[in-house]
Scaffold this motif. Structure first.
Motif, PDB file in Angstrom:
ATOM      1  N   PHE A  21       0.845  -1.202   0.000  1.00 50.74           N
ATOM      2  CA  PHE A  21       0.000   0.000   0.000  1.00 50.74           C
ATOM      3  C   PHE A  21       0.880   1.252   0.000  1.00 50.74           C
ATOM      4  N   VAL A  22       0.510   2.211  -0.838  1.00 49.51           N
ATOM      5  CA  VAL A  22       1.296   3.443  -0.994  1.00 49.51           C
ATOM      6  C   VAL A  22       0.516   4.652  -0.501  1.00 49.51           C
ATOM      7  N   ARG A  23       1.232   5.606   0.116  1.00 55.06           N
ATOM      8  CA  ARG A  23       0.611   6.868   0.520  1.00 55.06           C
ATOM      9  C   ARG A  23       1.525   8.030   0.136  1.00 55.06           C
ATOM     10  N   GLU A  24       1.023   9.239   0.271  1.00 52.22           N
ATOM     11  CA  GLU A  24       1.851  10.419   0.009  1.00 52.22           C
ATOM     12  C   GLU A  24       2.814  10.618   1.180  1.00 52.22           C
ATOM     13  N   GLY A  25       3.776  11.526   0.992  1.00 49.62           N
ATOM     14  CA  GLY A  25       4.662  11.917   2.085  1.00 49.62           C
ATOM     15  C   GLY A  25       6.052  11.323   1.969  1.00 49.62           C
ATOM     16  N   LYS A  26       6.848  11.560   3.019  1.00 46.41           N
ATOM     17  CA  LYS A  26       8.220  11.058   3.079  1.00 46.41           C
ATOM     18  C   LYS A  26       8.438  10.377   4.420  1.00 46.41           C
ATOM     19  N   ALA A  27       9.152   9.299   4.423  1.00 41.35           N
ATOM     20  CA  ALA A  27       9.486   8.554   5.650  1.00 41.35           C
ATOM     21  C   ALA A  27       8.252   8.229   6.483  1.00 41.35           C
ATOM     22  N   GLU A  28       7.161   7.915   5.797  1.00 38.42           N
ATOM     23  CA  GLU A  28       5.904   7.624   6.496  1.00 38.42           C
ATOM     24  C   GLU A  28       5.564   6.150   6.382  1.00 38.42           C
ATOM     25  N   ARG A  29       5.164   5.567   7.513  1.00 36.42           N
ATOM     26  CA  ARG A  29       4.622   4.204   7.541  1.00 36.42           C
ATOM     27  C   ARG A  29       3.411   4.247   8.451  1.00 36.42           C
ATOM     28  N   THR A  30       2.213   4.257   7.868  1.00 37.77           N
ATOM     29  CA  THR A  30       1.003   4.326   8.677  1.00 37.77           C
ATOM     30  C   THR A  30       0.447   2.920   8.833  1.00 37.77           C
ATOM     31  N   ALA A  31       0.508   2.416  10.054  1.00 39.52           N
ATOM     32  CA  ALA A  31       0.062   1.038  10.298  1.00 39.52           C
ATOM     33  C   ALA A  31      -1.398   0.856   9.886  1.00 39.52           C
ATOM     34  N   ILE A  32      -1.716  -0.312   9.361  1.00 35.09           N
ATOM     35  CA  ILE A  32      -3.100  -0.660   9.011  1.00 35.09           C
ATOM     36  C   ILE A  32      -3.594  -1.609  10.106  1.00 35.09           C
ATOM     37  N   THR A  33      -4.520  -1.087  10.927  1.00 35.42           N
ATOM     38  CA  THR A  33      -4.902  -1.812  12.146  1.00 35.42           C
ATOM     39  C   THR A  33      -5.385  -3.234  11.869  1.00 35.42           C
ATOM     40  N   SER A  34      -6.190  -3.387  10.825  1.00 36.69           N
ATOM     41  CA  SER A  34      -6.771  -4.712  10.581  1.00 36.69           C
ATOM     42  C   SER A  34      -5.838  -5.637   9.796  1.00 36.69           C
ATOM     43  N   MET A  35      -4.619  -5.136   9.482  1.00 38.35           N
ATOM     44  CA  MET A  35      -3.633  -5.973   8.793  1.00 38.35           C
ATOM     45  C   MET A  35      -2.276  -5.857   9.485  1.00 38.35           C
ATOM     46  N   PRO A  36      -2.150  -6.465  10.675  1.00 37.42           N
ATOM     47  CA  PRO A  36      -0.911  -6.317  11.450  1.00 37.42           C
ATOM     48  C   PRO A  36       0.311  -6.680  10.603  1.00 37.42           C
ATOM     49  N   GLY A  37       1.347  -5.830  10.692  1.00 35.73           N
ATOM     50  CA  GLY A  37       2.548  -6.075   9.887  1.00 35.73           C
ATOM     51  C   GLY A  37       2.527  -5.315   8.568  1.00 35.73           C
ATOM     52  N   HIS A  38       1.378  -4.733   8.209  1.00 38.87           N
ATOM     53  CA  HIS A  38       1.306  -3.947   6.969  1.00 38.87           C
ATOM     54  C   HIS A  38       1.004  -2.490   7.282  1.00 38.87           C
ATOM     55  N   ALA A  39       1.500  -1.614   6.386  1.00 39.90           N
ATOM     56  CA  ALA A  39       1.337  -0.177   6.577  1.00 39.90           C
ATOM     57  C   ALA A  39       1.176   0.482   5.223  1.00 39.90           C
ATOM     58  N   ARG A  40       0.608   1.667   5.235  1.00 38.35           N
ATOM     59  CA  ARG A  40       0.634   2.498   4.024  1.00 38.35           C
ATOM     60  C   ARG A  40       2.000   3.163   4.006  1.00 38.35           C
ATOM     61  N   LEU A  41       2.733   2.994   2.925  1.00 36.58           N
ATOM     62  CA  LEU A  41       4.122   3.444   2.874  1.00 36.58           C
ATOM     63  C   LEU A  41       4.266   4.629   1.933  1.00 36.58           C
ATOM     64  N   SER A  42       5.036   5.635   2.355  1.00 31.26           N
ATOM     65  CA  SER A  42       5.379   6.684   1.397  1.00 31.26           C
ATOM     66  C   SER A  42       6.362   6.078   0.390  1.00 31.26           C
ATOM     67  N   ILE A  43       6.533   6.739  -0.748  1.00 29.24           N
ATOM     68  CA  ILE A  43       7.268   6.113  -1.863  1.00 29.24           C
ATOM     69  C   ILE A  43       8.685   5.693  -1.455  1.00 29.24           C
TER      70      ILE A  43
END
Ligand code: PBG
Length: 327
Positions: A35-57
């Motif tokens: 999963f990709v998100r905007e920003g820099k050095a960002e990892r937003t955890a996805i609560t219902s998918m432990p171990g996965h996050a929305r990642l900046s490029i």
């Protein structure tokens, strides 16, 4: 002569078991959805998918590099688009500077040998949260208008460097339309991995949380398949094959192993299984509670896809499983 039958002989040691084993998992079987998100050095955890996050490029590139070093050579990108950019015509889907296409270019530049898969469907960009265009009057998902939009998304995706396009929209005729448009634009080498038998499933819940892409109204039952149907998957497979799909996919995976098996019998094309977000979440949740051994269940689930006849498994377990396989 009555020779006693003792199948247990073939199971009597690990050496024997591994010699007679019918299916082997390897990291090269996996496609890792990210999963990709905007920003820099960002990892937003996805609560219902432990171990996965929305990642900046930048983080996405790091994650893909790690996967590649573990032997996972294909990743599928899913962008979390800002609500302000979502419209009813989903035009952000083919904006060459959109998040997904910027991410693709960055990934190809940093990791030229990585195979990149891009989803073809409008839901991450649609203010209605549907995979196609919604008729404002009737609420119907318009087939042919959706295909026109999906074609624009396909060409933009091929241009940005995606190697494999995965139409996940379930509109009729989209594979053929994509193939001729891609060929017409000089992208005859871009693969199509069709979501051939994609069911209207409740197992996509955590994914829709991750992208905030749930339908605003109604459900996806007029385009995604009825979970009660198996034969219909063969009809979809025949059409996708005739329309030029390179790989056929079944989604979700675990509740549809019979469909994977049927497609394996019916087609000579490679078959992929999508072990979806809800399947991942169930295993993680039960493991967190200490009710199952998460690693063992993960490997058993992944092996079941191969036994059913899948060559390829899209799975959120890709990194964990590749690590375990490495030993
Ligand atoms: C979008 C799409 C979905 C998934 C992959 N592509 C969601 C949906 O169809 O609603 C689901 C993946 C998952 O649950 O892991 N068309």
């Amino acid at each position: 002569m009555n020779i006693p039958q003792r199948p247990r002989r073939n199971r009597s040691s690990e050496a024997l078991r591994s010699m007679v084993r019918e299916n082997q998992l390897t990291a090269t079987d996996f496609i890792a959805p990210l999963f990709v998100r905007e920003g820099k050095a960002e990892r937003t955890a996805i609560t219902s998918m432990p171990g996965h996050a929305r990642l900046s490029i930048d983080e996405l590139v790091k994650e893909a590099r790690e996967l590649f070093s573990l032997g996972v050579r294909t990743v599928a990108l899913f962008p979390a688009i800002d609500d302000a950019k979502k419209t009813s015509d989903a035009r952000e889907a083919w904006n060459p500077d959109n998040l997904n296409l910027r991410a693709a270019r960055a990934m190809k530049e940093a990791l030229p040998d990585l195979l990149l898969m891009g989803d073809i469907a409008l839901d991450p960009y649609s203010s209605d949260g549907h995979d196609g265009i919604v008729d404002p009057k009737s609420g119907e998902i318009l087939n042919d208008a959706s295909i026109e939009a999906l074609i624009k998304q396909s060409i933009a995706s091929a241009k940005a460097g995606f190697d494999i396009l995965g139409p996940s929209d379930m509109m009729d005729g989209r594979v053929g339309a994509m193939r001729s448009a891609l060929d017409g634009e000089g992208f005859e080498r871009t693969l199509i991995m069709s979501y051939t038998a994609k069911y209207a499933s409740a197992f996509y819940g955590p994914f829709r949380d991750a992208l905030a892409s749930a339908p605003k109204k109604g459900d996806k039952k007029t385009y995604q398949m009825d979970p009660a149907n198996g034969r219909e998957a063969l009809r979809e497979a025949a059409l996708d094959e005739a329309e030029g799909a390179d790989i056929l996919m079944v989604k979700p995976g675990l509740p549809y192993l019979d469909v994977i098996y049927r497609l394996r019998q019916a087609s000579t094309l490679p078959i992929a299984a999508y072990n979806v977000s809800g399947e991942y979440a169930m295993v993680k949740a039960a493991a967190e509670k200490g009710w199952i051994d998460g690693d063992k269940v993960m490997m058993e689930v992944l092996t079941s896809f191969k036994r059913a006849g899948a060559d390829i498994v899209l799975t959120y377990f890709a990194k964990d499983a590749a690590r375990l396989l490495r030993g």
